[in-house]
Design a protein around this motif. Structure first.
Motif, PDB file in Angstrom:
ATOM      1  N   ALA A 142     -34.049  27.750  16.540  1.00  0.00           N
ATOM      2  CA  ALA A 142     -34.869  26.986  16.736  1.00  0.00           C
ATOM      3  C   ALA A 142     -36.310  27.401  16.019  1.00  0.00           C
ATOM      4  CB  ALA A 142     -35.158  26.077  17.734  1.00  0.00           C
ATOM      5  N   CYS A 143     -36.928  27.057  15.256  1.00  0.00           N
ATOM      6  CA  CYS A 143     -38.206  27.230  14.624  1.00  0.00           C
ATOM      7  C   CYS A 143     -39.170  26.228  14.893  1.00  0.00           C
ATOM      8  CB  CYS A 143     -38.162  27.556  13.253  1.00  0.00           C
ATOM      9  SG  CYS A 143     -39.721  28.190  12.346  1.00  0.00           S
ATOM     10  N   ALA A 144     -39.985  26.239  15.963  1.00  0.00           N
ATOM     11  CA  ALA A 144     -40.910  25.197  16.022  1.00  0.00           C
ATOM     12  C   ALA A 144     -42.460  25.554  15.391  1.00  0.00           C
ATOM     13  CB  ALA A 144     -41.268  25.210  17.663  1.00  0.00           C
ATOM     14  N   ALA A 145     -42.868  24.371  14.943  1.00  0.00           N
ATOM     15  CA  ALA A 145     -44.053  24.759  14.075  1.00  0.00           C
ATOM     16  C   ALA A 145     -45.456  24.022  14.769  1.00  0.00           C
ATOM     17  CB  ALA A 145     -43.986  24.082  12.620  1.00  0.00           C
TER      18      ALA A 145
ATOM     19  N   LYS B  11     -39.931  16.596  15.949  1.00  0.00           N
ATOM     20  CA  LYS B  11     -40.191  17.818  16.894  1.00  0.00           C
ATOM     21  C   LYS B  11     -40.843  18.828  16.244  1.00  0.00           C
ATOM     22  CE  LYS B  11     -36.511  16.603  20.131  1.00  0.00           C
ATOM     23  NZ  LYS B  11     -35.308  17.163  20.773  1.00  0.00           N
ATOM     24  N   ASN B  12     -41.038  18.495  14.850  1.00  0.00           N
ATOM     25  CA  ASN B  12     -41.527  19.678  14.061  1.00  0.00           C
ATOM     26  C   ASN B  12     -40.677  20.963  14.060  1.00  0.00           C
ATOM     27  OD1 ASN B  12     -43.733  18.055  13.120  1.00  0.00           O
ATOM     28  ND2 ASN B  12     -45.122  18.447  14.845  1.00  0.00           N
ATOM     29  N   THR B  13     -39.562  20.732  14.103  1.00  0.00           N
ATOM     30  CA  THR B  13     -38.746  22.068  14.210  1.00  0.00           C
ATOM     31  C   THR B  13     -37.635  22.004  13.190  1.00  0.00           C
ATOM     32  OG1 THR B  13     -39.034  21.935  16.688  1.00  0.00           O
ATOM     33  CG2 THR B  13     -37.057  23.218  16.209  1.00  0.00           C
ATOM     34  N   VAL B  14     -37.261  23.276  12.862  1.00  0.00           N
ATOM     35  CA  VAL B  14     -36.139  23.365  12.067  1.00  0.00           C
ATOM     36  C   VAL B  14     -35.162  24.355  12.680  1.00  0.00           C
ATOM     37  CG1 VAL B  14     -35.374  24.663   9.824  1.00  0.00           C
ATOM     38  CG2 VAL B  14     -37.389  23.080   9.858  1.00  0.00           C
ATOM     39  N   TYR B  15     -33.845  24.021  12.500  1.00  0.00           N
ATOM     40  CA  TYR B  15     -32.565  24.416  13.321  1.00  0.00           C
ATOM     41  C   TYR B  15     -31.876  25.330  12.550  1.00  0.00           C
ATOM     42  CZ  TYR B  15     -34.221  21.276  17.008  1.00  0.00           C
ATOM     43  OH  TYR B  15     -34.740  20.347  17.806  1.00  0.00           O
ATOM     44  N   LEU B  16     -31.355  26.417  13.083  1.00  0.00           N
ATOM     45  CA  LEU B  16     -30.237  27.140  12.186  1.00  0.00           C
ATOM     46  C   LEU B  16     -29.091  26.920  13.197  1.00  0.00           C
ATOM     47  CD1 LEU B  16     -29.168  28.566   9.693  1.00  0.00           C
ATOM     48  CD2 LEU B  16     -29.782  30.707  10.824  1.00  0.00           C
ATOM     49  N   GLN B  17     -27.855  26.057  12.908  1.00  0.00           N
ATOM     50  CA  GLN B  17     -26.766  26.224  13.816  1.00  0.00           C
ATOM     51  C   GLN B  17     -25.916  27.349  13.120  1.00  0.00           C
ATOM     52  OE1 GLN B  17     -25.757  24.511  16.360  1.00  0.00           O
ATOM     53  NE2 GLN B  17     -24.028  25.780  16.504  1.00  0.00           N
ATOM     54  N   MET B  18     -25.370  28.172  14.036  1.00  0.00           N
ATOM     55  CA  MET B  18     -24.439  29.367  13.461  1.00  0.00           C
ATOM     56  C   MET B  18     -23.118  29.276  14.279  1.00  0.00           C
ATOM     57  SD  MET B  18     -27.507  32.315  13.235  1.00  0.00           S
ATOM     58  CE  MET B  18     -27.622  32.394  14.982  1.00  0.00           C
ATOM     59  N   ASN B  19     -22.220  29.068  13.469  1.00  0.00           N
ATOM     60  CA  ASN B  19     -20.770  29.094  14.085  1.00  0.00           C
ATOM     61  C   ASN B  19     -20.130  30.116  13.485  1.00  0.00           C
ATOM     62  OD1 ASN B  19     -21.550  26.650  15.220  1.00  0.00           O
ATOM     63  ND2 ASN B  19     -20.625  25.359  13.464  1.00  0.00           N
ATOM     64  N   SER B  20     -18.825  30.452  14.242  1.00  0.00           N
ATOM     65  CA  SER B  20     -18.157  31.471  13.757  1.00  0.00           C
ATOM     66  C   SER B  20     -18.715  32.930  13.328  1.00  0.00           C
ATOM     67  CB  SER B  20     -17.027  31.153  12.519  1.00  0.00           C
ATOM     68  OG  SER B  20     -16.498  29.832  12.494  1.00  0.00           O
TER      69      SER B  20
ATOM     70  N   ILE C 274     -34.448  25.100   3.878  1.00  0.00           N
ATOM     71  CA  ILE C 274     -34.680  23.604   3.341  1.00  0.00           C
ATOM     72  C   ILE C 274     -35.759  23.291   2.892  1.00  0.00           C
ATOM     73  CG2 ILE C 274     -35.070  23.177   6.019  1.00  0.00           C
ATOM     74  CD1 ILE C 274     -33.425  20.616   5.844  1.00  0.00           C
ATOM     75  N   THR C 275     -35.809  22.298   2.089  1.00  0.00           N
ATOM     76  CA  THR C 275     -37.114  22.066   1.412  1.00  0.00           C
ATOM     77  C   THR C 275     -37.638  20.514   1.958  1.00  0.00           C
ATOM     78  OG1 THR C 275     -36.199  20.412  -0.408  1.00  0.00           O
ATOM     79  CG2 THR C 275     -36.137  22.738  -0.902  1.00  0.00           C
ATOM     80  N   ARG C 276     -38.848  20.471   1.625  1.00  0.00           N
ATOM     81  CA  ARG C 276     -39.364  19.236   2.284  1.00  0.00           C
ATOM     82  C   ARG C 276     -38.679  17.910   1.752  1.00  0.00           C
ATOM     83  NH1 ARG C 276     -43.977  19.083  -0.554  1.00  0.00           N
ATOM     84  NH2 ARG C 276     -45.428  20.012   1.151  1.00  0.00           N
ATOM     85  N   VAL C 277     -37.848  17.824   0.624  1.00  0.00           N
ATOM     86  CA  VAL C 277     -37.159  16.518   0.544  1.00  0.00           C
ATOM     87  C   VAL C 277     -35.461  17.004   0.928  1.00  0.00           C
ATOM     88  CG1 VAL C 277     -38.408  16.183  -1.400  1.00  0.00           C
ATOM     89  CG2 VAL C 277     -36.451  17.619  -1.958  1.00  0.00           C
ATOM     90  N   GLY C 278     -35.582  17.837   1.567  1.00  0.00           N
ATOM     91  CA  GLY C 278     -34.131  18.093   2.313  1.00  0.00           C
ATOM     92  C   GLY C 278     -33.014  18.661   1.572  1.00  0.00           C
TER      93      GLY C 278
ATOM     94  N   SER D 163     -31.026  22.472   9.558  1.00  0.00           N
ATOM     95  CA  SER D 163     -31.473  21.140   9.681  1.00  0.00           C
ATOM     96  C   SER D 163     -32.879  21.018  10.205  1.00  0.00           C
ATOM     97  CB  SER D 163     -30.493  20.381  10.659  1.00  0.00           C
ATOM     98  OG  SER D 163     -30.501  20.807  11.836  1.00  0.00           O
ATOM     99  N   ARG D 164     -33.588  19.759  10.255  1.00  0.00           N
ATOM    100  CA  ARG D 164     -34.790  19.888  10.689  1.00  0.00           C
ATOM    101  C   ARG D 164     -35.006  18.511  11.506  1.00  0.00           C
ATOM    102  NH1 ARG D 164     -37.597  18.754   4.905  1.00  0.00           N
ATOM    103  NH2 ARG D 164     -37.028  16.400   4.660  1.00  0.00           N
ATOM    104  N   ASP D 165     -35.854  18.645  12.568  1.00  0.00           N
ATOM    105  CA  ASP D 165     -36.276  17.347  13.368  1.00  0.00           C
ATOM    106  C   ASP D 165     -37.840  16.968  13.053  1.00  0.00           C
ATOM    107  OD1 ASP D 165     -36.878  15.426  15.255  1.00  0.00           O
ATOM    108  OD2 ASP D 165     -35.453  16.194  16.600  1.00  0.00           O
ATOM    109  N   ASN D 166     -38.099  16.191  12.205  1.00  0.00           N
ATOM    110  CA  ASN D 166     -39.646  16.041  11.773  1.00  0.00           C
ATOM    111  C   ASN D 166     -40.256  15.607  13.106  1.00  0.00           C
ATOM    112  OD1 ASN D 166     -39.060  16.681   9.157  1.00  0.00           O
ATOM    113  ND2 ASN D 166     -38.790  14.492   8.548  1.00  0.00           N
TER     114      ASN D 166
END
Length: 114
Positions: free
Chosen positions: A20-23, A74-83, A50-54, A69-72
């Motif tokens: 998670a990257c919280a701004a 929460k002002n947070t961008v996520y990086l889900q890392m699988n495998s 990820i850009t402003r427009v997604g 992905s991002r959650d506007n």
């Protein structure tokens, strides 16, 4: 502007982690937010953004395994890392790009064991 990365840790190969990257300000104010990683002895490389427009883009080595992905709200961008693979090991940094400036968060360590 501050960016706070979290979520790193030790995981076995094949496992998953979510970073998670919280701004400190609206995530929508950035032209783009990206995740970079730096393995020992290597240069920092872009993993996903990820850009402003997604719009999103990924390094070839993580396509189909990682999702940004991002959650506007929460002002947070996520990086889900699988495998996860051993070669995914490194310090992961988030970066917020706001033309013409670039802001870096502190890194979070991801260690993938075999």
């Amino acid at each position: 502007v501050q960016l706070q990365a979290s979520g790193g840790g030790l995981v076995q190969a094949g496992g998953s982690l979510r970073l998670a990257c919280a701004a400190s300000r609206s995530i929508s104010s950035f032209d783009a937010v990206g995740w970079y990683r730096q393995a020992p002895g290597n240069q920092r490389e872009l993993v996903a953004a990820i850009t402003r427009v997604g719009n999103t883009n990924y390094a070839d080595s993580v396509k189909d395994r990682f999702t940004i992905s991002r959650d506007n709200a929460k002002n947070t961008v996520y990086l889900q890392m699988n495998s996860l693979k051993v070669e995914d090991t490194g310090v992961y940094y988030c970066n917020g790009y706001m033309v013409p400036r670039s802001f870096w968060g502190q890194g979070t360590l991801v260690t993938v064991s075999s």
